[in-house]
Structure formats: C-alpha cells, structure tokens
Design a protein around this motif. Sequence first.
Motif, PDB file in Angstrom:
ATOM      1  N   TYR A 123      14.122 -37.647  -1.545  1.00  0.00           N
ATOM      2  CA  TYR A 123      13.196 -36.533  -1.280  1.00  0.00           C
ATOM      3  C   TYR A 123      13.175 -36.189   0.213  1.00  0.00           C
ATOM      4  O   TYR A 123      13.274 -35.018   0.594  1.00  0.00           O
ATOM      5  N   VAL A 124      13.071 -37.208   1.057  1.00  0.00           N
ATOM      6  CA  VAL A 124      13.038 -36.965   2.503  1.00  0.00           C
ATOM      7  C   VAL A 124      14.370 -36.405   2.976  1.00  0.00           C
ATOM      8  O   VAL A 124      14.416 -35.474   3.800  1.00  0.00           O
ATOM      9  N   ALA A 125      15.480 -36.942   2.453  1.00  0.00           N
ATOM     10  CA  ALA A 125      16.810 -36.497   2.887  1.00  0.00           C
ATOM     11  C   ALA A 125      17.064 -35.033   2.543  1.00  0.00           C
ATOM     12  O   ALA A 125      17.713 -34.310   3.313  1.00  0.00           O
ATOM     13  N   ILE A 126      16.561 -34.570   1.408  1.00  0.00           N
ATOM     14  CA  ILE A 126      16.832 -33.207   0.956  1.00  0.00           C
ATOM     15  C   ILE A 126      15.765 -32.223   1.442  1.00  0.00           C
ATOM     16  O   ILE A 126      16.084 -31.109   1.860  1.00  0.00           O
ATOM     17  N   CYS A 127      14.526 -32.624   1.391  1.00  0.00           N
ATOM     18  CA  CYS A 127      13.427 -31.709   1.741  1.00  0.00           C
ATOM     19  C   CYS A 127      13.094 -31.712   3.231  1.00  0.00           C
ATOM     20  O   CYS A 127      12.555 -30.725   3.748  1.00  0.00           O
ATOM     21  N   HIS A 128      13.378 -32.805   3.929  1.00  0.00           N
ATOM     22  CA  HIS A 128      13.089 -32.888   5.376  1.00  0.00           C
ATOM     23  C   HIS A 128      14.286 -33.493   6.110  1.00  0.00           C
ATOM     24  O   HIS A 128      14.162 -34.551   6.757  1.00  0.00           O
ATOM     25  N   VAL A 225      15.805 -27.498  -3.681  1.00  0.00           N
ATOM     26  CA  VAL A 225      17.206 -27.142  -3.935  1.00  0.00           C
ATOM     27  C   VAL A 225      17.324 -25.726  -4.480  1.00  0.00           C
ATOM     28  O   VAL A 225      18.232 -24.970  -4.114  1.00  0.00           O
ATOM     29  N   LEU A 226      16.411 -25.341  -5.361  1.00  0.00           N
ATOM     30  CA  LEU A 226      16.473 -24.011  -5.948  1.00  0.00           C
ATOM     31  C   LEU A 226      16.272 -22.910  -4.902  1.00  0.00           C
ATOM     32  O   LEU A 226      16.675 -21.752  -5.133  1.00  0.00           O
ATOM     33  N   ARG A 227      15.655 -23.257  -3.780  1.00  0.00           N
ATOM     34  CA  ARG A 227      15.457 -22.268  -2.714  1.00  0.00           C
ATOM     35  C   ARG A 227      16.668 -22.146  -1.791  1.00  0.00           C
ATOM     36  O   ARG A 227      16.706 -21.273  -0.913  1.00  0.00           O
ATOM     37  N   MET A 228      17.659 -23.042  -1.965  1.00  0.00           N
ATOM     38  CA  MET A 228      18.865 -22.987  -1.130  1.00  0.00           C
ATOM     39  C   MET A 228      19.691 -21.755  -1.493  1.00  0.00           C
ATOM     40  O   MET A 228      19.876 -21.450  -2.676  1.00  0.00           O
ATOM     41  N   LYS A 234      23.497 -26.381  -3.091  1.00  0.00           N
ATOM     42  CA  LYS A 234      22.774 -26.914  -4.238  1.00  0.00           C
ATOM     43  C   LYS A 234      23.533 -28.060  -4.898  1.00  0.00           C
ATOM     44  O   LYS A 234      22.950 -29.082  -5.262  1.00  0.00           O
ATOM     45  N   TYR A 235      24.850 -27.870  -5.038  1.00  0.00           N
ATOM     46  CA  TYR A 235      25.666 -28.903  -5.680  1.00  0.00           C
ATOM     47  C   TYR A 235      25.657 -30.196  -4.866  1.00  0.00           C
ATOM     48  O   TYR A 235      25.501 -31.287  -5.417  1.00  0.00           O
ATOM     49  N   ARG A 236      25.820 -30.067  -3.530  1.00  0.00           N
ATOM     50  CA  ARG A 236      25.818 -31.258  -2.677  1.00  0.00           C
ATOM     51  C   ARG A 236      24.481 -31.984  -2.749  1.00  0.00           C
ATOM     52  O   ARG A 236      24.428 -33.218  -2.784  1.00  0.00           O
ATOM     53  N   ALA A 237      23.397 -31.226  -2.780  1.00  0.00           N
ATOM     54  CA  ALA A 237      22.071 -31.834  -2.837  1.00  0.00           C
ATOM     55  C   ALA A 237      21.862 -32.584  -4.142  1.00  0.00           C
ATOM     56  O   ALA A 237      21.391 -33.728  -4.155  1.00  0.00           O
ATOM     57  N   PHE A 238      22.233 -31.937  -5.245  1.00  0.00           N
ATOM     58  CA  PHE A 238      22.052 -32.585  -6.542  1.00  0.00           C
ATOM     59  C   PHE A 238      22.994 -33.781  -6.705  1.00  0.00           C
ATOM     60  O   PHE A 238      22.647 -34.770  -7.342  1.00  0.00           O
TER      61      PHE A 238
END
Length: 311
Positions: A123-128, A225-228, A234-238
């Motif tokens: 969560y921290v890595a993707i959102c912050h 991710v959906l806001r990217m 998106k693919y890298r995040a997921f």
Amino acid sequence: MEQRNKTHASDFLLMEVTEDPKLRSFLFSLFLSMYLVTVLGNLLIILAVSSDSHLHTPMYFFLSNLSVNDICLTTTTIPKMLVNIQTQNQSITYTGCLTQICFVLVFASLESSLLAVMAYDRYVAICHPLRYSVIMSPRLCGLVILLTLFIIIMDALLHTLMLLQLTFCTDLEIPLFFCEVVQVIKLACSDTFINNILIYLATSIFGGIPVCGIIFSYIQIVSSVLRMPSASGKYRAFSTCGSHLSVVSLFYGTGLGVNISFALTNSSRNTAVLSMMYTVVPQMMNPFIYSLRNRDMKEALRKLIVKTPFL
C-alpha cells in the motif's frame, strides 16, 4: 450421562493418520517429502534475499521473515506426526502437547500478521511511493516484527498457562494429527469459560485485524491504481501485488476451508486432514509463488544457484 473420571493429564492420543498398513509407508513418504520441500524452498528464499543486495528492501525483509516462520510452523507439527506414523504410537506427552499448542499459536498468528504487514508495505509503495523509504524505514520494519512477535508470544503463553489450570477427563483422544488449543479445551472436565473467551479474543485480534488490514490496503491500492493514466503503470503496480495476493488467498482460503469442514462434515478424519493441510500446503507453496511470479526473486535465485556448486 455417566460422569467420566477426572485426572491431571499425562498423555494425549492424536488421531492415527491411517489404519491401512499399506498406506502408512506412502503417507510417511508423502508428508516427509512435503516437509523437505517446505524447508528447502523457504531456505532458498532466505539465502537469496540475504545474498542479493538488491533485495535488501522492506518487502523482501518481510518475505524472508515469512519464510523463517513457515519453516518453524511446519517443524512444529510434521516431525511429530512422522514419528507417530513410523512408530505406530499416537501418544504425545502432556508437556509436549502444551508446547506444540504454544508454538502453533505463535507461528500461525505471526503468519497472519506478516501477511497484513506485507499488504501495508505494498500500500505504501503504490499509494505513497515518494515517502516509501521514509515510512518503511529499516528501524520501523524491525520494530514492527519485534513488537508483533512479543505480543504474540505473550498471547500464546497466556493460553498455555490457562490450559495448565484445566482438569482433563480420562478420554484424551484429540481428533487431529497435532495438538490444537480448541480441541484440547474440549477434552477438559473443568470450567473452560475463560479459555473460550480468550480464544475468541485472540481470533478477533490475530485473525480479524490482519484480514481487515489486508482488505483496507488493497482497497486503497485498487483505488490508486485505477487513477493511473497509463495501462503499463497499472500493470506494473498490480504485478507487484500478485505474489502477495496469491499467498494471502492460499493461506486464508485453506483456513476458511477448514472452518467450513468443521461446520459441515461429520468426518473427523477429513477435518483432521484439512487441518494438517492448512499447516503444510500454504507454507510449501509460498516459495514457489514468489520465485515463479517475481522477476527479482528469479534473478536472485539464479545467482545463488550459480554461486553454489552443490545446487
């Protein structure tokens, strides 16, 4: 109903894995193989993370701790069962049973807690991402592990000490292949109200809170991710969450299956087999999930194998 004799327990009897002599050797080989695969697979993960400086990050720090915990959890249950199969003696001493209960509680609770911490890390890595190194500092990661382990050990010791206060009936057959706190409480002839309250509290804390934490983390991750704007982003995040989601699904999925089996089936043997799978299959599969789905882990394992001639 006839009143059963009461006693301070000396030995418990675990369920026999099989009554068929022809299956005994096969099941011994099967569980021994699963245990060895679990230990060796998780050891490879630990060695790969410790030997590759690129993996000295919070995510892999927690992964190596998960691997250590998986080895400990399977070692708590499988070796005793293998000895019982080989000797055809299902007994376990009172002290040995309480010790096994204590360790199962520690490592099962720590598994759940580690999965929740790993979800928060994602969560921290993707959102912050810009604050990731500040929030997930090495000191904080170490403190989280130590504090969680301390609380879990205190809880397990409390359950064990409360079991010492119970008086048991002469019928000391546990319908599982290992000592489990709820099944042992059911064998008591004395009042178990406080023990049951503690079980409900511990389940809520070490089961409910991690699950809520995982759900919250992934709701935030999906929302972010959906806001990217780009599909590749998106693919890298997921993709960074794929391995963790697979491990979470396997761990809680098998746990849910065990609970449903307890509620719906009348076969204690089927329930016992599912309970054993719960302490073996997720721990055995975790190294494969992370090594097959994670490019950095694949590369670290390749380097480790190249550097180690006997592998």
